[in-house]
Write a protein that holds these residues in place. Structure first.
Motif, PDB file in Angstrom:
ATOM      1  N   ASP A  11       0.820  -1.211   0.000  1.00 38.64           N
ATOM      2  CA  ASP A  11       0.000   0.000   0.000  1.00 38.64           C
ATOM      3  C   ASP A  11       0.855   1.262   0.000  1.00 38.64           C
ATOM      4  O   ASP A  11       0.431   2.318  -0.470  1.00 38.64           O
ATOM      5  N   THR A  12       2.084   1.175   0.501  1.00 36.17           N
ATOM      6  CA  THR A  12       2.956   2.352   0.547  1.00 36.17           C
ATOM      7  C   THR A  12       4.263   2.174  -0.221  1.00 36.17           C
ATOM      8  O   THR A  12       4.918   3.157  -0.543  1.00 36.17           O
ATOM      9  N   LYS A  13       4.677   0.935  -0.484  1.00 41.11           N
ATOM     10  CA  LYS A  13       5.973   0.676  -1.095  1.00 41.11           C
ATOM     11  C   LYS A  13       5.862  -0.246  -2.307  1.00 41.11           C
ATOM     12  O   LYS A  13       6.781  -1.008  -2.619  1.00 41.11           O
ATOM     13  N   GLY A  14       4.735  -0.179  -2.992  1.00 42.88           N
ATOM     14  CA  GLY A  14       4.520  -1.068  -4.118  1.00 42.88           C
ATOM     15  C   GLY A  14       5.517  -0.889  -5.240  1.00 42.88           C
ATOM     16  O   GLY A  14       6.000  -1.865  -5.823  1.00 42.88           O
ATOM     17  N   ALA A  15       5.843   0.363  -5.581  1.00 45.08           N
ATOM     18  CA  ALA A  15       6.777   0.612  -6.680  1.00 45.08           C
ATOM     19  C   ALA A  15       8.158   0.061  -6.354  1.00 45.08           C
ATOM     20  O   ALA A  15       8.813  -0.570  -7.208  1.00 45.08           O
ATOM     21  N   VAL A  34       4.728 -10.623  -1.894  1.00 49.33           N
ATOM     22  CA  VAL A  34       3.827 -10.839  -0.764  1.00 49.33           C
ATOM     23  C   VAL A  34       3.518  -9.497  -0.104  1.00 49.33           C
ATOM     24  O   VAL A  34       4.430  -8.771   0.324  1.00 49.33           O
ATOM     25  N   ASP A  35       2.239  -9.177  -0.021  1.00 54.99           N
ATOM     26  CA  ASP A  35       1.807  -7.928   0.602  1.00 54.99           C
ATOM     27  C   ASP A  35       1.499  -8.149   2.084  1.00 54.99           C
ATOM     28  O   ASP A  35       0.735  -9.055   2.440  1.00 54.99           O
ATOM     29  N   VAL A  36       2.112  -7.342   2.938  1.00 55.52           N
ATOM     30  CA  VAL A  36       1.835  -7.426   4.375  1.00 55.52           C
ATOM     31  C   VAL A  36       1.305  -6.091   4.897  1.00 55.52           C
ATOM     32  O   VAL A  36       1.512  -5.741   6.061  1.00 55.52           O
ATOM     33  N   SER A  37       0.598  -5.364   4.042  1.00 55.23           N
ATOM     34  CA  SER A  37      -0.002  -4.100   4.460  1.00 55.23           C
ATOM     35  C   SER A  37      -0.994  -4.346   5.596  1.00 55.23           C
ATOM     36  O   SER A  37      -1.723  -5.329   5.591  1.00 55.23           O
ATOM     37  N   THR A  38      -1.028  -3.426   6.527  1.00 51.68           N
ATOM     38  CA  THR A  38      -1.938  -3.565   7.671  1.00 51.68           C
ATOM     39  C   THR A  38      -2.989  -2.469   7.727  1.00 51.68           C
ATOM     40  O   THR A  38      -3.803  -2.435   8.646  1.00 51.68           O
ATOM     41  N   SER A  39      -2.984  -1.576   6.740  1.00 50.35           N
ATOM     42  CA  SER A  39      -3.930  -0.461   6.771  1.00 50.35           C
ATOM     43  C   SER A  39      -5.357  -0.898   6.484  1.00 50.35           C
ATOM     44  O   SER A  39      -6.309  -0.206   6.825  1.00 50.35           O
ATOM     45  N   ALA A  51       0.312  -7.481  -5.472  1.00 50.88           N
ATOM     46  CA  ALA A  51       1.211  -8.572  -5.109  1.00 50.88           C
ATOM     47  C   ALA A  51       0.623  -9.908  -5.519  1.00 50.88           C
ATOM     48  O   ALA A  51      -0.595 -10.055  -5.664  1.00 50.88           O
ATOM     49  N   ASP A  52       1.508 -10.894  -5.680  1.00 50.19           N
ATOM     50  CA  ASP A  52       1.038 -12.247  -6.000  1.00 50.19           C
ATOM     51  C   ASP A  52       0.208 -12.817  -4.858  1.00 50.19           C
ATOM     52  O   ASP A  52      -0.759 -13.548  -5.083  1.00 50.19           O
ATOM     53  N   VAL A  53       0.612 -12.503  -3.632  1.00 50.77           N
ATOM     54  CA  VAL A  53      -0.124 -12.954  -2.446  1.00 50.77           C
ATOM     55  C   VAL A  53      -0.611 -11.716  -1.713  1.00 50.77           C
ATOM     56  O   VAL A  53       0.191 -10.882  -1.276  1.00 50.77           O
ATOM     57  N   GLY A  54      -1.908 -11.577  -1.589  1.00 49.80           N
ATOM     58  CA  GLY A  54      -2.474 -10.395  -0.961  1.00 49.80           C
ATOM     59  C   GLY A  54      -2.379 -10.418   0.544  1.00 49.80           C
ATOM     60  O   GLY A  54      -2.174 -11.462   1.170  1.00 49.80           O
ATOM     61  N   ASN A  55      -2.562  -9.255   1.145  1.00 52.87           N
ATOM     62  CA  ASN A  55      -2.425  -9.165   2.592  1.00 52.87           C
ATOM     63  C   ASN A  55      -3.529  -9.907   3.340  1.00 52.87           C
ATOM     64  O   ASN A  55      -3.326 -10.382   4.455  1.00 52.87           O
ATOM     65  N   VAL A  56      -4.696 -10.051   2.717  1.00 49.81           N
ATOM     66  CA  VAL A  56      -5.765 -10.813   3.364  1.00 49.81           C
ATOM     67  C   VAL A  56      -5.378 -12.283   3.469  1.00 49.81           C
ATOM     68  O   VAL A  56      -5.599 -12.936   4.494  1.00 49.81           O
ATOM     69  N   MET A  81       0.367  -9.083  12.174  1.00 49.16           N
ATOM     70  CA  MET A  81       0.775  -9.460  10.817  1.00 49.16           C
ATOM     71  C   MET A  81       2.126 -10.160  10.835  1.00 49.16           C
ATOM     72  O   MET A  81       2.387 -11.060  10.021  1.00 49.16           O
ATOM     73  N   ALA A  82       3.009  -9.781  11.759  1.00 51.57           N
ATOM     74  CA  ALA A  82       4.296 -10.466  11.886  1.00 51.57           C
ATOM     75  C   ALA A  82       4.093 -11.945  12.211  1.00 51.57           C
ATOM     76  O   ALA A  82       4.770 -12.822  11.666  1.00 51.57           O
TER      77      ALA A  82
END
Length: 412
Positions: A11-15, A34-39, A51-56, A81-82
Motif C-alpha cells: 500500500d505504501t511501497k509497491g513501486a 507478498v503484501d503485508v499491508s496492515t492499513s 502482489a502475488d499474495v495479498g495481505n488478506v 501481521m508479523a
C-alpha cells in the motif's frame, strides 16, 4: 529453482517492491511478491501491480484469523501481521526472502526471517539498519542493508541501494557453495579462556566430523541452539557454558533463560562442562555496576572486564544448569574440571577459587538426576589440560553410543 519471496507493504511501497522483484526475476530466479499491508484488507497501489499474495491471504494465517490483524490500530496490527507472515512462510519452500521497510516494516518482517533455517538467504533493506540491529537479527543470518534514503520512492540513490540488495539475494540463491555436508556437524562452545581445550577437541574431531565452534557471547549460544532446533547439528560439545553466569549475575553476555532448551527438546547427544563459569562479563571497567566495584575484577582488554563469580552465584548457576539438563530427553554427560574451569581459574591465576568451584560442583552433583543416560563426571584436571580433552572425547563416544547413532542419524 527455489523461489524468492519479496515482502513488504504494497500500500505504501509497491513501486519499490516491484522494482526489486523485477531485478531478482531478471536473474532467472522465480519470484513471489507478498503484501503485508496492515492499513486494511486490500492489495496494491495505483502505481504498482498487485502482489502475488495479498495481505488478506497472509493475515488469514494468524491463529485468530485475519480479523486479528486488521484492528485499525497500527501497533497491534503490525505485531499480528508479523505472526501471520511467520506462519505463512513456514508453510512454503522458501529459497530466499527480501523485504523493505522502515522501523515498522523491519519489525514486521524480521521475525519471519529469523524463523527460517540458517543458510536460507535473507535480506532486509531498512531505514534502521545503521543502528543497533540486534533485536531484528538476533542469532540468525539476516543481512541488513541500510536504505540510506527513506523507502519512499525510486530515485538515483534508492535504485542503486535496492538494486544491490536484489542482486545480493539473487547471487546468494544462484551461487555455488562448496559442501562439507559429507561429515556430521558437531557444535562446540568456546571463550578465550577455554580456547586450548576447544581447539584440541575440534582438531581431534576434524577427520570424522565438521566442528562448528560458537563464541559464547550470548548471541553465540543462541545461534548454536537455533541450529540444533533446525536439525543442522547432530551433537553438542557445550564446553563453555559461561553465558549462564551473565544471566544469573546480570552481565552483558547472557543468552537468555532459554539457554539449553533446544538441547532438552531435541534430545541431541550432549556433552557439557563448566567452561568459564568463573566469570561474568561487563564492558570497559567504568561500566561495571557500582554494586560490583569491590569485587574481584579482571580487565581482559579495554572493552571487556571480567568479574569472578562468588559461591552464591555459583550455586544459582549450578541449579540453572542442572534443571535444564534434567529436562533433556537425550544422553547427557556433564564434566567437572576439578583443576579449574578456565585459564584464569588455575593455581596462581586471579580467578583461582576452589571454594567457589566446589559449591558449583556440589550443586550440579546433588541436583542433576543421575541415570544411565545422564551423568556427572569429575575430571582431576584444569579444563585446558590435555587430559581434560581426553575425557571430553571419551564422554562424546559414550553419548553417541547411548543414542545409538552418529550425529545427524548416521550409523557409527
Amino acid at each position: 529453482m527455489d523461489t524468492a519471496y519479496v515482502v513488504g507493504t504494497f500500500d505504501t511501497k509497491g513501486a519499490e517492491l516491484g522494482y526489486v522483484a523485477g531485478l531478482v526475476a531478471a536473474r532467472g530466479v522465480p519470484v513471489v511478491t507478498v503484501d503485508v499491508s496492515t492499513s486494511g484488507p486490500e492489495t496494491g497501489t495505483a502505481d504498482a501491480r498487485p502482489a502475488d499474495v495479498g495481505n488478506v491471504e497472509v493475515a488469514a494465517h494468524h491463529p485468530d484469523g485475519a480479523a486479528a490483524v486488521f484492528t485499525g490500530d497500527r501497533g497491534t496490527a503490525v505485531t499480528a501481521m508479523a505472526v501471520a507472515l511467520e506462519r505463512f512462510l513456514a508453510g512454503r519452500a522458501v529459497g530466499g526472502v527480501i523485504a523493505l521497510g522502515g522501523s515498522g516494516g523491519t519489525a514486521l518482517c524480521t521475525p519471519a526471517m529469523r524463523a527460517l533455517p540458517v543458510g536460507v538467504p535473507k535480506v532486509m533493506v531498512s531505514t534502521v539498519a545503521s543502528g543497533d540491529v540486534s533485536s531484528y537479527v538476533d542469532a540468525t543470518d539476516i543481512a541488513m542493508f541500510p536504505s540510506v534514503t527513506d523507502v519512499a520512492g525510486l530515485n538515483r540513490i534508492s535504485r542503486r541501494v535496492l538494486g544491490n540488495a536484489a542482486h545480493a539475494l539473487a547471487g546468494a540463491m544462484t551461487g555455488d557453495i562448496p559442501s562439507t555436508e559429507d561429515k556430521p556437524a558437531v557444535a562446540l562452545t568456546m571463550f578465550g579462556v577455554t580456547t586450548p581445550c576447544v581447539t584440541e577437541v575440534a582438531s581431534r574431531l576434524g577427520a570424522r566430523y565438521d566442528p562448528l565452534v560458537f563464541h559464547a557471547t550470548g548471541t553465540g549460544g543462541r545461534a548454536m541452539e537455533k541450529l540444533v532446533d533446525d536439525g543442522l547439528i547432530g551433537a553438542v560439545l557445550d564446553l563453555t557454558t559461561t553465558e549462564v553466569c551473565d544471566l544469573v549475575a546480570g552481565g552483558v553476555m547472557s543468552a537468555g533463560d532459554g539457554r539449553l532448551d533446544a538441547i532438552a527438546r531435541t534430545g541431541v547427544p550432549y556433552v557439557g562442562s563448566c567452561g568459564a563459569l568463573d566469570m561474568v562479563n561487563f564492558g570497559a571497567l567504568e561500566t561495571v555496576p557500582e554494586r560490583y566495584r569491590d569485587r574481584n575484577l579482571y580487565v581482559h582488554n579495554p572493552q571487556v572486564t571480567l568479574m569472578r563469580t562468588t559461591p552464591d552465584e555459583c550455586r544459582g548457576i549450578g541449579s540453572f544448569i542442572a534443571a535444564k539438563l534434567n529436562a533433556c530427553r537425550g544422553p547427557v554427560r556433564f564434566l567437572l574440571p576439578e583443576g579449574g574451569v578456565s585459564l584464569l581459574d588455575a593455581p596462581g591465576q586471579p580467578f583461582h577459587d576452589p571454594d567457589a568451584d566446589g559449591v558449583l560442583f556440589e550443586v550440579l552433583e546433588s541436583e542433576l538426576r543421575h541415570d544411565g543416560d545422564r551423568r556427572i563426571v569429575r575430571v582431576p584436571h584444569n579444563i585446558n589440560d590435555p587430559e581434560f580433552a581426553d575425557a571430553v572425547l571419551a564422554a562424546f563416544d559414550e553419548v553417541l553410543d547411548a543414542a545409538g547413532t552418529s550425529p545427524k542419524g548416521q550409523q557409527q
